[in-house]
Scaffold this active site. Structure first.
Site, mmCIF file in Angstrom:
data_model
loop_
_atom_site.group_PDB
_atom_site.id
_atom_site.type_symbol
_atom_site.label_atom_id
_atom_site.label_comp_id
_atom_site.label_asym_id
_atom_site.label_seq_id
_atom_site.Cartn_x
_atom_site.Cartn_y
_atom_site.Cartn_z
ATOM 1 N N TYR A 146 28.151 44.515 -29.988
ATOM 2 C CA TYR A 146 27.663 46.028 -29.040
ATOM 3 C C TYR A 146 29.363 46.112 -28.104
ATOM 4 C CZ TYR A 146 25.415 48.534 -25.766
ATOM 5 O OH TYR A 146 25.261 49.620 -25.097
ATOM 6 N N ASP A 241 37.556 45.117 -28.340
ATOM 7 C CA ASP A 241 37.028 45.840 -26.950
ATOM 8 C C ASP A 241 36.940 44.523 -26.598
ATOM 9 O OD1 ASP A 241 34.834 46.133 -25.453
ATOM 10 O OD2 ASP A 241 33.242 46.475 -27.649
ATOM 11 N N LYS A 274 34.036 47.038 -17.164
ATOM 12 C CA LYS A 274 32.992 45.214 -16.308
ATOM 13 C C LYS A 274 34.229 45.006 -15.729
ATOM 14 C CE LYS A 274 29.800 44.428 -19.649
ATOM 15 N NZ LYS A 274 29.441 44.754 -20.726
HETATM 16 C C1 LIG Z 1 29.130 46.119 -21.792
HETATM 17 C C2 LIG Z 1 29.859 46.641 -22.810
HETATM 18 C C3 LIG Z 1 30.440 47.452 -23.547
HETATM 19 C C4 LIG Z 1 29.351 49.038 -23.145
HETATM 20 O O1 LIG Z 1 29.875 49.050 -21.587
HETATM 21 P P1 LIG Z 1 28.811 49.848 -20.355
HETATM 22 O O2 LIG Z 1 29.515 50.084 -18.876
HETATM 23 O O3 LIG Z 1 27.399 49.222 -20.077
HETATM 24 O O4 LIG Z 1 28.762 50.986 -20.927
HETATM 25 C C5 LIG Z 1 30.721 47.712 -24.785
HETATM 26 N N1 LIG Z 1 31.397 46.817 -24.857
HETATM 27 C C6 LIG Z 1 30.651 45.682 -24.899
HETATM 28 C C7 LIG Z 1 31.955 43.759 -25.609
HETATM 29 C C8 LIG Z 1 30.190 45.014 -23.564
HETATM 30 O O5 LIG Z 1 30.213 44.021 -23.541
#
Ligand SMILES: *Cc1c(COP(=O)(O)O)cnc(C)c1O
Length: 434
Positions: A146, A241, A274
């Site tokens: 994601y 990511d 995060k």
């Molecule tokens: C949480 C997450 C996102 C999206 O971040 P948001 O702040 O919820 O938009 C993107 N990539 C990864 C790997 C994530 O865990």
């Protein structure tokens, strides 16, 4: 608790009348596991309390950011001080520079960084930057990873390698996802085939190095190595990511874990979120100067944000990073997380429940499967009904794990050995009934 005394129920009814599904992010609605979501009133350390004042040991930590637990005194102090100085200016501040220095000092693959407000924004901007810097349109992502909810990223695999992905959300036109290629995670042969077909047209490969959005599945070392080599060979950028893994699995993030196994390993672009906001809306993307200089106002790739680098969020992120930098922080966090995973594995074995688990730093995942899955299709083999029984059994015993089997779990530095023991004891009771 009888339904008539559960205060979460009327709150959920009120919420559902006003907010689609009663929630502002779908997984919170408990749709996968059934039942009523807990409305959280307050949190401290490793715990939060719901509308009934029932206490839960928190293993979601706001889905990752709360690596110090809730209400850490140093973070609280920094946020309170920053709030007194002003909420938002729409002009540069010294604190943004300090946060950039702090992050770049810990993740050497990045020479420059741009701050944004959410992981979605960071991931979307990283793709635009990769396309702008390479002058190419197509990119590869992997099933089960994601990267936020930008249109071109809400895609699942098409019928074959020569075809492009299908949108996983209504409202995303096929034309918007026509450049997104979706491959199986950890499948080296498929990756090589895709590069042979499209390599010269690829702007980037985007990957969660330790995927936390299909529970927890690591990219194998040979797979990550091949991603790096093929990107270099074909002039595509490797975008890691690390929104979830950044400053969560190690002080140097997941890329430092892979660099131990693959000499010289580094991504071209890193996406963060995060933990760097410590629970406030803050995310970022960064990379080498030559790539980052494509961004406006220096370059032609446009990107902007009214609240980007927000002074209260940056104070929260800075204070958090300064705590996790202290010597021994990650050793202690890793050992605590490991003790949870080992305890759960032993409890499952004692009750004869098929179980596998993995962890890195303060992130963990477990499966009601005899062996750790390597890709999304294998994760899907989990029996939903059994997971839901486990989830509700733990919830009833005051242990809050993610309300969906596709999500990783998080331990904070506030979790004590007693919290872990209580969690394992609760899990053993639930395993007995599985
Ligand atoms: C949480 C997450 C996102 C999206 O971040 P948001 O702040 O919820 O938009 C993107 N990539 C990864 C790997 C994530 O865990």
């Amino acid at each position: 608790m009888t339904p008539s005394t559960d205060l979460n129920i009327p709150l959920f009814e009120r919420a559902k009348a006003l907010i689609p599904g009663g929630v502002n992010s779908p997984v919170r609605a408990f749709k996968a596991v059934g039942g009523t979501p807990r409305f959280i009133k307050r949190a401290q350390g490793a715990y939060f309390w719901d509308a009934n004042d029932q206490r839960f040991i928190d293993y979601i930590g706001s889905w990752g950011p709360m690596i110090l637990g809730h209400g850490h005194p140093a973070v609280l102090e920094a946020v309170q001080k920053a709030a007194l100085e002003g909420f938002s200016f729409g002009a540069p501040t010294e604190r943004e520079v300090e946060l950039a220095e702090e992050i770049l000092g810990l993740v050497p693959s990045m020479e420059m960084i741009r701050l944004v407000s959410s992981g979605t924004e960071a991931g979307m901007s990283a793709i635009r930057l990769a396309r702008g810097a390479t002058g190419r349109s197509k990119f590869i992502k992997f099933e089960g990873c994601y990267h936020g909810h930008a249109d071109s990223l809400l895609v699942k695999a098409g019928s074959g390698l020569a075809t492009f992905g299908n949108a996983t959300s209504a409202g995303v036109p096929p034309e918007v996802v026509q450049h997104t290629i979706v491959l199986e995670y950890n499948n080296v042969a498929q990756l090589e085939e895709a590069f042979a077909l499209h390599g010269k047209e690829l702007a980037c490969v985007m990957i969660e190095p330790i995927a936390g959005n299909m529970n927890l599945v690591r990219a194998s070392v040979p797979f990550m190595k091949r991603c790096r080599e093929l990107c270099a060979e074909y002039g595509a950028l490797l975008v890691l990511d690390e929104v979830m893994t950044g400053f969560r699995v190690a002080l140097g993030s997941a890329q430092s874990v892979y660099a131990k196994a693959i000499p010289g390993f580094k991504p071209d672009i890193t996406v963060l979120g995060k933990v760097i906001g410590g629970g406030m809306p803050l995310a970022a993307f960064g990379g080498p100067r030559a790539i980052m200089e494509h961004l406006a106002p220096l370059g032609a790739v446009y990107q902007a944000g009214t609240l980007s680098g927000n002074p209260v969020a940056t104070a929260c992120g800075l204070a958090t990073l300064r705590e996790i930098k202290k010597p021994g922080f990650f050793d202690a966090l890793s050992a605590r997380t490991r003790s949870l995973v080992d305890g759960l594995s032993a409890a499952a074995a004692a009750e004869g429940v098929p179980f596998s688990a993995d962890c890195e730093g303060g992130m963990f995942g477990f499966f009601l499967l005899p062996e750790l899955p390597q890709n999304y299709a294998q994760v899907l083999k989990t029996d939903n009904a059994r997971f839901n029984t486990l989830f509700h059994g733990l919830l009833d015993r005051g242990v809050y794990i993610a309300p969906a089997l596709y999500e990783a779990g998080f331990v904070s530095s506030a979790h004590t050995a007693d919290d872990i023991d209580a969690t394992v004891a609760a899990a053993r009771e639930v395993f007995k009934a599985l």
